[in-house]
Motif scaffolding. Sequence first.
Motif, PDB file in Angstrom:
ATOM      1  N   PHE A 711       0.819  -1.227   0.000  1.00  0.00           N
ATOM      2  CA  PHE A 711       0.000   0.000   0.000  1.00  0.00           C
ATOM      3  C   PHE A 711       0.853   1.279   0.000  1.00  0.00           C
ATOM      4  O   PHE A 711       0.455   2.307   0.546  1.00  0.00           O
ATOM      5  N   ALA A 712       2.012   1.199  -0.662  1.00  0.00           N
ATOM      6  CA  ALA A 712       2.867   2.384  -0.773  1.00  0.00           C
ATOM      7  C   ALA A 712       2.221   3.449  -1.655  1.00  0.00           C
ATOM      8  O   ALA A 712       2.331   4.644  -1.376  1.00  0.00           O
ATOM      9  N   VAL A 713       1.559   3.017  -2.734  1.00  0.00           N
ATOM     10  CA  VAL A 713       0.898   3.980  -3.615  1.00  0.00           C
ATOM     11  C   VAL A 713      -0.262   4.644  -2.876  1.00  0.00           C
ATOM     12  O   VAL A 713      -0.463   5.861  -2.968  1.00  0.00           O
ATOM     13  N   LEU A 714      -1.018   3.877  -2.122  1.00  0.00           N
ATOM     14  CA  LEU A 714      -2.131   4.443  -1.361  1.00  0.00           C
ATOM     15  C   LEU A 714      -1.631   5.492  -0.374  1.00  0.00           C
ATOM     16  O   LEU A 714      -2.244   6.561  -0.213  1.00  0.00           O
ATOM     17  N   GLU A 715      -0.520   5.206   0.280  1.00  0.00           N
ATOM     18  CA  GLU A 715       0.044   6.180   1.221  1.00  0.00           C
ATOM     19  C   GLU A 715       0.400   7.473   0.507  1.00  0.00           C
ATOM     20  O   GLU A 715       0.133   8.572   1.006  1.00  0.00           O
ATOM     21  N   LEU A 716       0.987   7.345  -0.675  1.00  0.00           N
ATOM     22  CA  LEU A 716       1.322   8.536  -1.448  1.00  0.00           C
ATOM     23  C   LEU A 716       0.065   9.316  -1.832  1.00  0.00           C
ATOM     24  O   LEU A 716       0.025  10.544  -1.737  1.00  0.00           O
ATOM     25  N   LEU A 717      -0.987   8.599  -2.233  1.00  0.00           N
ATOM     26  CA  LEU A 717      -2.214   9.267  -2.668  1.00  0.00           C
ATOM     27  C   LEU A 717      -2.891  10.011  -1.529  1.00  0.00           C
ATOM     28  O   LEU A 717      -3.439  11.107  -1.724  1.00  0.00           O
ATOM     29  N   LEU A 718      -2.878   9.441  -0.333  1.00  0.00           N
ATOM     30  CA  LEU A 718      -3.552  10.082   0.797  1.00  0.00           C
ATOM     31  C   LEU A 718      -2.725  11.216   1.398  1.00  0.00           C
ATOM     32  O   LEU A 718      -3.284  12.097   2.072  1.00  0.00           O
ATOM     33  N   THR A 719      -1.410  11.208   1.179  1.00  0.00           N
ATOM     34  CA  THR A 719      -0.569  12.245   1.759  1.00  0.00           C
ATOM     35  C   THR A 719      -0.219  13.355   0.777  1.00  0.00           C
ATOM     36  O   THR A 719       0.245  14.418   1.197  1.00  0.00           O
ATOM     37  N   ALA A 720      -0.411  13.118  -0.529  1.00  0.00           N
ATOM     38  CA  ALA A 720      -0.077  14.166  -1.504  1.00  0.00           C
ATOM     39  C   ALA A 720      -1.298  14.591  -2.311  1.00  0.00           C
ATOM     40  O   ALA A 720      -1.862  15.654  -2.050  1.00  0.00           O
ATOM     41  N   PRO A 721      -1.791  13.795  -3.291  1.00  0.00           N
ATOM     42  CA  PRO A 721      -2.952  14.271  -4.070  1.00  0.00           C
ATOM     43  C   PRO A 721      -4.177  14.613  -3.219  1.00  0.00           C
ATOM     44  O   PRO A 721      -4.876  15.578  -3.519  1.00  0.00           O
ATOM     45  N   MET A 722      -4.433  13.834  -2.161  1.00  0.00           N
ATOM     46  CA  MET A 722      -5.608  14.168  -1.352  1.00  0.00           C
ATOM     47  C   MET A 722      -5.416  15.510  -0.652  1.00  0.00           C
ATOM     48  O   MET A 722      -6.364  16.300  -0.522  1.00  0.00           O
ATOM     49  N   VAL A 723      -4.198  15.792  -0.220  1.00  0.00           N
ATOM     50  CA  VAL A 723      -3.943  17.083   0.417  1.00  0.00           C
ATOM     51  C   VAL A 723      -4.057  18.216  -0.599  1.00  0.00           C
ATOM     52  O   VAL A 723      -4.622  19.277  -0.323  1.00  0.00           O
ATOM     53  N   VAL A 724      -3.527  17.995  -1.803  1.00  0.00           N
ATOM     54  CA  VAL A 724      -3.608  19.022  -2.843  1.00  0.00           C
ATOM     55  C   VAL A 724      -5.062  19.310  -3.218  1.00  0.00           C
ATOM     56  O   VAL A 724      -5.472  20.462  -3.344  1.00  0.00           O
ATOM     57  N   THR A 725      -5.865  18.254  -3.398  1.00  0.00           N
ATOM     58  CA  THR A 725      -7.277  18.479  -3.742  1.00  0.00           C
ATOM     59  C   THR A 725      -8.018  19.152  -2.593  1.00  0.00           C
ATOM     60  O   THR A 725      -8.926  19.968  -2.827  1.00  0.00           O
ATOM     61  N   HIS A 726      -7.633  18.830  -1.375  1.00  0.00           N
ATOM     62  CA  HIS A 726      -8.221  19.529  -0.223  1.00  0.00           C
ATOM     63  C   HIS A 726      -7.864  21.016  -0.259  1.00  0.00           C
ATOM     64  O   HIS A 726      -8.720  21.875   0.003  1.00  0.00           O
ATOM     65  N   TRP A 727      -6.622  21.335  -0.586  1.00  0.00           N
ATOM     66  CA  TRP A 727      -6.226  22.742  -0.692  1.00  0.00           C
ATOM     67  C   TRP A 727      -7.066  23.456  -1.741  1.00  0.00           C
ATOM     68  O   TRP A 727      -7.530  24.581  -1.518  1.00  0.00           O
ATOM     69  N   ILE A 728      -7.234  22.820  -2.898  1.00  0.00           N
ATOM     70  CA  ILE A 728      -8.058  23.425  -3.955  1.00  0.00           C
ATOM     71  C   ILE A 728      -9.479  23.650  -3.445  1.00  0.00           C
ATOM     72  O   ILE A 728     -10.060  24.723  -3.596  1.00  0.00           O
ATOM     73  N   ASN A 729     -10.037  22.609  -2.840  1.00  0.00           N
ATOM     74  CA  ASN A 729     -11.405  22.672  -2.361  1.00  0.00           C
ATOM     75  C   ASN A 729     -11.592  23.784  -1.326  1.00  0.00           C
ATOM     76  O   ASN A 729     -12.563  24.565  -1.401  1.00  0.00           O
ATOM     77  N   LEU A 730     -10.659  23.894  -0.374  1.00  0.00           N
ATOM     78  CA  LEU A 730     -10.808  24.908   0.678  1.00  0.00           C
ATOM     79  C   LEU A 730     -10.546  26.311   0.163  1.00  0.00           C
ATOM     80  O   LEU A 730     -11.112  27.285   0.674  1.00  0.00           O
ATOM     81  N   GLN A 731      -9.702  26.457  -0.864  1.00  0.00           N
ATOM     82  CA  GLN A 731      -9.537  27.799  -1.411  1.00  0.00           C
ATOM     83  C   GLN A 731     -10.813  28.265  -2.096  1.00  0.00           C
ATOM     84  O   GLN A 731     -11.231  29.415  -1.924  1.00  0.00           O
ATOM     85  N   TYR A 732     -11.433  27.388  -2.881  1.00  0.00           N
ATOM     86  CA  TYR A 732     -12.700  27.760  -3.505  1.00  0.00           C
ATOM     87  C   TYR A 732     -13.768  27.995  -2.437  1.00  0.00           C
ATOM     88  O   TYR A 732     -14.576  28.928  -2.544  1.00  0.00           O
ATOM     89  N   TYR A 733     -13.786  27.158  -1.419  1.00  0.00           N
ATOM     90  CA  TYR A 733     -14.749  27.306  -0.323  1.00  0.00           C
ATOM     91  C   TYR A 733     -14.580  28.679   0.346  1.00  0.00           C
ATOM     92  O   TYR A 733     -15.540  29.453   0.484  1.00  0.00           O
ATOM     93  N   ALA A 734     -13.334  28.990   0.772  1.00  0.00           N
ATOM     94  CA  ALA A 734     -13.099  30.238   1.504  1.00  0.00           C
ATOM     95  C   ALA A 734     -13.319  31.460   0.622  1.00  0.00           C
ATOM     96  O   ALA A 734     -13.834  32.485   1.090  1.00  0.00           O
TER      97      ALA A 734
END
Length: 843
Positions: A711-734
């Motif tokens: 699950f090395a790829v999963l770890e990467l996805l939850l720590t990088a792309p998920m964080v990036v998409t969260h940043w995008i989402n919260l910038q549009y939200y705010a």
Amino acid sequence: MSLALSTRSDHDDDSESHVASNAAADTPSFSPSGIDAVLDAVIDTSIDTSIETACARIAPTWPLDRFIAVNPLWGWIHEPFPVVAAKVGALGGSALVPDRDHFRAAWREGRISLDDLERAASDARTDVGQLLEWLDEPSTPTPKRATLVDLVDVDRGPHTLHDHVVDELSRHCASFFDERLDVDREGGLFASWKRVTLRDRAWHLGLNELRPVVASLPHDARATLERALSELAVPPSRHTDYLTSLLLDVGGWAAWCAYRRWTARFEGRSDDTIVELLAIRIAWELRAFRHGGRALEATWRRTQASWEEVDDAVAKQQRLAWVWLDALEHAYQRPLARGLARAPEARPEPATTPSVQAAFCIDVRSEVFRRALEAQSPTIATLGFAGFFGLPIDYLPLGATHARPQLPGLLAPKMHVTDTRAPENAAAKRRDRLGLRTAWKALRSGALSTFAFVDALGPLYAGALAWRSAVHTPDPSVDHAGLAAHEHGKPRLHLGADGEPLSVESRCDLATNLLRGMSLAPTDGAKTPLARLVLLVGHGSATRNNPYAAGLDCGACCGQTGEVNARAAAALLNDPAVRRGLKSRGIDVPDTTHFVAALHVTTTDDVRLFDLDELPASHEAELATLREQLRAAGVVARAERARRLGIEATDDATIETAVRRRAGDWSEVRPEWGLARNAAFVIAPRARTKELSLDGRAFLHEYVAERDEGFAVLELLLTAPMVVTHWINLQYYASTVEPRRYGSGNKVLHDVVGGTLGVFEGNGGDLRIGLPMQSVHDGARFVHEPLRLSVFVEAPAEAIDTILAKHAHVRALVENGWLHLFRLGGDAAWQRHAEGWRLFRDA
């Protein structure tokens, strides 16, 4: 080589309590002969901790030429989102939850059902009647903890000291940080401001009373903060929040200073500019205090005593709004979870290898084009992958002297890409053609947007600009400016972090991670299901006269287009030496497979293909077919997007003309909608989403858990792309719920500061951060719906929980309500709560 974020696990938590415990551990031991010095050191350490904690609460903002989305509350994620919203509301007067009008419209339009409201009311232990009564009550302003400057402004009228403080400080920052100007920077921001203030003979709005205050201040910013907190009698327990409120007063420049600190730490340096900014702001508090007399001193004591009451009032004011938001989010999640859960659990490999596989960026705009492309043929397969294609690189354009990052802002470059195969004298010709020394200097800096480049060329470029305006042609890419078509180089991996050429082994490591990240590399040595043509499709926008153009490009490429990454990645995977190395690792890429770099132009839905001179002759017929399929997909995608752009035409030719005109029109404030309406991130095989129309609202990343060993790829996805998409989402939200503080205002009024630093709205005020109003609002109503990101992952619960336990910041996002995490399995979905997984019964 791991591309995961450099983060701390639980034993390295960076919370305020951890900072405080470290500070206490560093306190000098007791000495009978030096008790006063010891006490002073303890106080110093406590104040320093408060300063660092307040500064850490300010998220960075990136410059215009590499503008990327950021959660503006990133420094607070270790607390629950509703708690943070109330705290920031009290400290800055912000409302970080949608208002009654938004929920009233959603309820009356049926976007929130009674079932959604009842479920949210039950979870919040309230009742529907109370929620409906709240909906009809009048809105009230968010209370704010008053600073001394605020107290001076009571009954002052429209010309407030607060506005003057912001304008004065902002003017100094604008000149200090504009590297094009020859200004006094010796000693840093605080020292420069002191000298300028003492020389200024102005008298307006109390500057005359400020000068003796400034003259009395220590030379050091931290010493100034310590002295001010003592003189203002702010109790130690309130230091952090008081200092935070001062930074929020100048939140735009605070965010810029936070960016300087962020990048400095990436480079192993330190940067205290944000502390110096805070010292400047508190100097104005001292000015108000010293000249306010005993009446103000008494009012200040009473005000401090009431701060906690303000906190409670804001939390109470917002409590039911969070319940309504939960109901609105559930209304979106319910049909999406049901659709994802209905996808078949068994997903056998296709009987035949696809004719084409196309890896698009996970960007929500790709979802629309992927559906359109797949509709052209059942043998076309698409997948999602972060648009920097796993390359931790920076890029040095031909003739430039400074490289620019081409990877997420969360990561630091580890490899270098440069232009190769260009004619030997191409760089010299480029200089001659550009002609202007200022333009060439700007280009060589590497960190330059198209907007800033055209601005640097000035009136001598007017003829070319006028011609392109007449034909409504978007500005050309800076990367190709001053070069003829045959002089363009090919961006290729060049050097490693150590400055040495990349070894075959290093390139094979990179290629292995890339293929595994796209779930195209089996772990059992079986044949890799690769088509004869595999597209790596980055994306970028096409606009004119747009300081925020980088915000429409690829956030995973640090606000650049994905062209460089796609071309470098395709060349890597086509390299015969890399192919041989992959085969020795059990990854057998067929000799008949050729990787092709492409760029999806999101404004016009064109797809450009690159380096076709390297395509084998045996693939030319398939390429011709693919070109026609991409063209047809563009027609379908444009038609879908046209409705949201207000284009009333129904025939394809008129729609295409209108879309291209928007891209090339100098006066167009909405060339496209970017990532507006983003709401979900799906990490799963394409089979989960292929039969669904996600309406351009979902980020999609290919992931097959069965191919992810350990699950090395999963770890990467939850720590990088998920964080990036969260940043995008919260910038549009705010930017939607609090555009005054976390949006950049009206594009029509923007005045670019320092070439690329940011914008003012008008000719002054604070530096504006976040998205322009035109990015989230169509002139009549908000187009973006402020929902927290809903993340759906098809992976075992144990694997997800192990990753959450390992990475405190990811766990905080989930358990503190900054996003919603779901797990898909079979025909069901489970939602992750602080206490564990709970079946999502509406799936």
